[in-house]
Each structure stands twice: as C-alpha cells, then as structure tokens.
Design a protein around this motif. Sequence first.
Motif, PDB file in Angstrom:
ATOM      1  N   GLU A 124     -12.859  16.434  -8.290  1.00 48.15           N
ATOM      2  CA  GLU A 124     -12.544  15.186  -7.618  1.00 48.15           C
ATOM      3  C   GLU A 124     -11.968  15.422  -6.228  1.00 48.15           C
ATOM      4  O   GLU A 124     -11.019  16.175  -6.061  1.00 48.15           O
ATOM      5  CB  GLU A 124     -11.540  14.406  -8.458  1.00 48.15           C
ATOM      6  N   THR A 125     -12.587  14.809  -5.229  1.00 47.42           N
ATOM      7  CA  THR A 125     -12.008  14.778  -3.895  1.00 47.42           C
ATOM      8  C   THR A 125     -12.041  13.332  -3.448  1.00 47.42           C
ATOM      9  O   THR A 125     -12.707  12.509  -4.069  1.00 47.42           O
ATOM     10  CB  THR A 125     -12.822  15.620  -2.890  1.00 47.42           C
ATOM     11  N   LYS A 126     -11.338  13.049  -2.356  1.00 46.90           N
ATOM     12  CA  LYS A 126     -11.273  11.653  -1.942  1.00 46.90           C
ATOM     13  C   LYS A 126     -12.346  11.283  -0.939  1.00 46.90           C
ATOM     14  O   LYS A 126     -12.398  10.160  -0.475  1.00 46.90           O
ATOM     15  CB  LYS A 126      -9.878  11.352  -1.395  1.00 46.90           C
ATOM     16  N   ASP A 127     -13.204  12.233  -0.586  1.00 44.86           N
ATOM     17  CA  ASP A 127     -14.204  11.836   0.400  1.00 44.86           C
ATOM     18  C   ASP A 127     -15.431  11.251  -0.287  1.00 44.86           C
ATOM     19  O   ASP A 127     -15.813  11.640  -1.379  1.00 44.86           O
ATOM     20  CB  ASP A 127     -14.562  12.994   1.351  1.00 44.86           C
ATOM     21  N   GLY A 128     -16.012  10.273   0.363  1.00 41.81           N
ATOM     22  CA  GLY A 128     -17.122   9.562  -0.262  1.00 41.81           C
ATOM     23  C   GLY A 128     -18.477  10.172   0.060  1.00 41.81           C
ATOM     24  O   GLY A 128     -19.495   9.684  -0.390  1.00 41.81           O
ATOM     25  N   GLN A 129     -18.493  11.248   0.862  1.00 39.76           N
ATOM     26  CA  GLN A 129     -19.775  11.767   1.325  1.00 39.76           C
ATOM     27  C   GLN A 129     -20.231  12.993   0.561  1.00 39.76           C
ATOM     28  O   GLN A 129     -21.376  13.088   0.144  1.00 39.76           O
ATOM     29  CB  GLN A 129     -19.691  12.161   2.803  1.00 39.76           C
ATOM     30  N   ALA A 130     -19.353  13.951   0.402  1.00 42.02           N
ATOM     31  CA  ALA A 130     -19.752  15.229  -0.184  1.00 42.02           C
ATOM     32  C   ALA A 130     -19.243  15.338  -1.612  1.00 42.02           C
ATOM     33  O   ALA A 130     -18.288  14.680  -2.002  1.00 42.02           O
ATOM     34  CB  ALA A 130     -19.202  16.364   0.660  1.00 42.02           C
ATOM     35  N   GLN A 131     -19.952  16.156  -2.395  1.00 40.41           N
ATOM     36  CA  GLN A 131     -19.547  16.347  -3.778  1.00 40.41           C
ATOM     37  C   GLN A 131     -19.331  17.820  -4.058  1.00 40.41           C
ATOM     38  O   GLN A 131     -20.128  18.658  -3.648  1.00 40.41           O
ATOM     39  CB  GLN A 131     -20.641  15.838  -4.704  1.00 40.41           C
ATOM     40  N   ALA A 132     -18.253  18.094  -4.770  1.00 41.17           N
ATOM     41  CA  ALA A 132     -17.956  19.481  -5.113  1.00 41.17           C
ATOM     42  C   ALA A 132     -17.998  19.637  -6.624  1.00 41.17           C
ATOM     43  O   ALA A 132     -17.645  18.718  -7.364  1.00 41.17           O
ATOM     44  CB  ALA A 132     -16.578  19.855  -4.596  1.00 41.17           C
TER      45      ALA A 132
END
Lengths: 218, 198
Positions: A124-132
């Motif tokens: 989980e990250t807070k950016d809406g563009q990239a996925q980890a």
Amino acid sequence: MNIDHHIPDEILLAYASGSAPEAWSLIVATHLALCPQCRERVSEHERMGGSLLESLPPEALTEDAFDLLMKKIDGQPEQEVTVKEPVVWVPSVLPEPLRSYVGGDLHALKWRRLGKGVLHIPIETKDGQAQARLLKVPAGKPVPTHGHNGDELTLVLTGSFKTHQGEFRRGDIETADGDVEHTPLAGEGEDCICLAVTDAPLRFKSLGAKLVQPFIGI
Amino acid sequence: MANDVADVFSADDLVHCLLAVGARQDRLAFRVLFDHFAPRVKTYIVQLGCSHQQAEELAQETMVKVWNKASQFDSEKAAPSTWVFRIARNLRIDAFRRESHPELDQNDPSLLPAEERPADITVEQKQSEQQLRKAMDELPQEQMELLHLSFFQDMAHGAIAEKLGLPLGTVKSRLRLALGKLRKKIDDDQMYTSGLSE
C-alpha cells in the motif's frame, strides 16, 4: 556483492527532486540501501536541489514571521533528546524502507496466490498512479509473460532471474518500458523474491491471466 | 531588509550557524539561517504552485524542522542548502500529495556500505557545490528547463513530455544527457583543481 543493473539517472533525479510517486520512491530508496553507486548519484542530484534552492530569488515572509516561529518553537513539547539507539544487528533480507512498508522481514509476510505457483503481496502506498508489490517466483519457474502499458522497475531481493537483458541478482534493477515484452525466468536453487513497481497495469498475454487480472488487483 | 544582511554570509558561515543551533540552540545563529533560507523555501513552494499563505506556512514548518533536527546535521555529508532542500522537499510532498518520501535508513544492518574513501574526497565534495552551480549555468537552455520542471513543477516525466509536446523518450534521454554532462563537468573540474594544488 556487485550491482550490475542500476536505476536510470532520470528516475534517480525524479526521486531526488521529489517528483516521483511514492511507489517509485519506495523501490528507488530500497535499491539505494543495496547500491552505494546510486546512493552517491542521488546525493549529487540532491546537491543540485540545494544549489537551485540557493539561487532562487528570496520572497520576504511577513514582518512578524520570525517571532511567530520562535513562539511556536518555544511552545513545542520538550524535544526528547535524540540519542540514537545502539543498532541491534539483526540480519534481515528486506532492507529499509521496504521492511517497514510490508511490516517486517520475510518471516512476517503473508503471501497471496497469483497463479502458476507465483505468489504476491500488494504494497500500500498513497499514490494513485503507480503500484508496488512483492513477487515470489519459484526457483526455475517463469513469471507469466507480460508486456507493459507503462514503465516497470523490478528489484531482486533473493534468488535471481534472467531475461534477454541478462541475469539479475540481489540488488539489481530491471527496467522495462512500454515496448518491452518479456518472460523473466527465475534462477535455479532459490525462489526469486522481488519488488516490482509499475506505473500502469500489466498486460498479460494469455487469456486466462487476462481474465483473472481484474480480480487480483495487479 | 534582513534578507540582504543575511546574504552577506558565506556558505561556511551557514555551516557554522547550523552547527551552533545543533550544539546549543543558538538563537542568533538561527536568525541568520531563517533570514537566509525561509524566503528561499517560500519561493520554492510558490513555484510549485502553492498560494503565498501556504508557502509561508511550509517555510515556517521547514524552519521548525531545521531547529529540531540541527543536531543531526553533518557538515561532512551535506551542505546546509542541500540539507534544507531535503527537509522542504519532504514536507511539501507530505503537504501536497499526502504521500511520504521513502528514505533509506543509514543505520539499517541490511545497508550495503560504500567503500572507504580517501579523506581528500570530502574536500572535493565541498568545492563541488560551486562547481555544480557553474556547471548547471552552462547547460543548454532546453536541458536546464527539464531540471527546473523536475525540481519546481513536481512533474513526472510523462507530464513534462505532455507539457512540452515532446515524446517521453526524448524527455528521458535529454535528462540523462544533462545529468551525464554535469557529472563529467564536475569530474573534469576536480581533476583540474587537484592538478593545480599539487
């Protein structure tokens, strides 16, 4: 340990300038822990940031800004003196900051099935563009063939994998952009765990993989 | 104006001020740092597209962090401007995007240490602040523009490409070119200076 595959300069710059989305910054920072060379380059880029900051025309703050600031500082709860805890030498496979993002080292991980023996953990990250996400590919097995709509970075943490670009071992970064279609093959002997970040959903080739794609969230 | 006074201080003065704040919470030294950095951080935030009021608040927050973390400042590792830039960058990412800026942990046992370097490298590091500035001034306009967009417009490469009407690949290769040129310039200058000092 020698790192053969580094992060491209312009991505290191995006990290240093703060323009990279959080998921990209996560993989860059984790690679930095394993790669003194890229660490040095990021320092150079941050020096550019400092130098640019220095050259900006100053814009005056309000008259009483300094007094307000000192009031704020004096009103702070007593700063706990930051005595650095002595480092407890617990060897871990996952370096920081990744370890904190996934809540611990390998033994703490709860893997989910992705198909064909491949496991994953979305991060989980807070950016809406990239996925980890973390990927675990059994030794000697292929990662499902996929192309990309956008860029993908993959950082090897255990084991290794091979693509037409060569072999990737712990600390190495594989960079794939929209034109690359690849079938990474995990090396023999050890499962390959890697951190993968994409800035667009992967396009899987086989219909089966396509059908499950919306459900597994990759 | 206070700002003009602050600007007579050299980079070394700023190092001493930061060390003084770190060692004994020296308020006069902090005033110098404030007069020098707060107005620049404010400009930095305004350039990123914030209102003047928000920029003022973030500049203030940056200076609170400077006060609180001054004891961690290591003059061997970074110039004050770089150190303040990092603080301001992380605060604005947090404020604008509600994201954090993941950083490596220097004390992490998993960190692969760099090889020991000879002591004179640190001296070169210091010189390179000015060399870097000079090298950046000599970059072609189109390359400097990309650096500015990266640092001051919070633009990812895709957004930069769109804004300039360039293919994404061109943006990336131009950035790579600029960064490679800067590195080479600094390396050459360092060889030149160390050649002179012998």
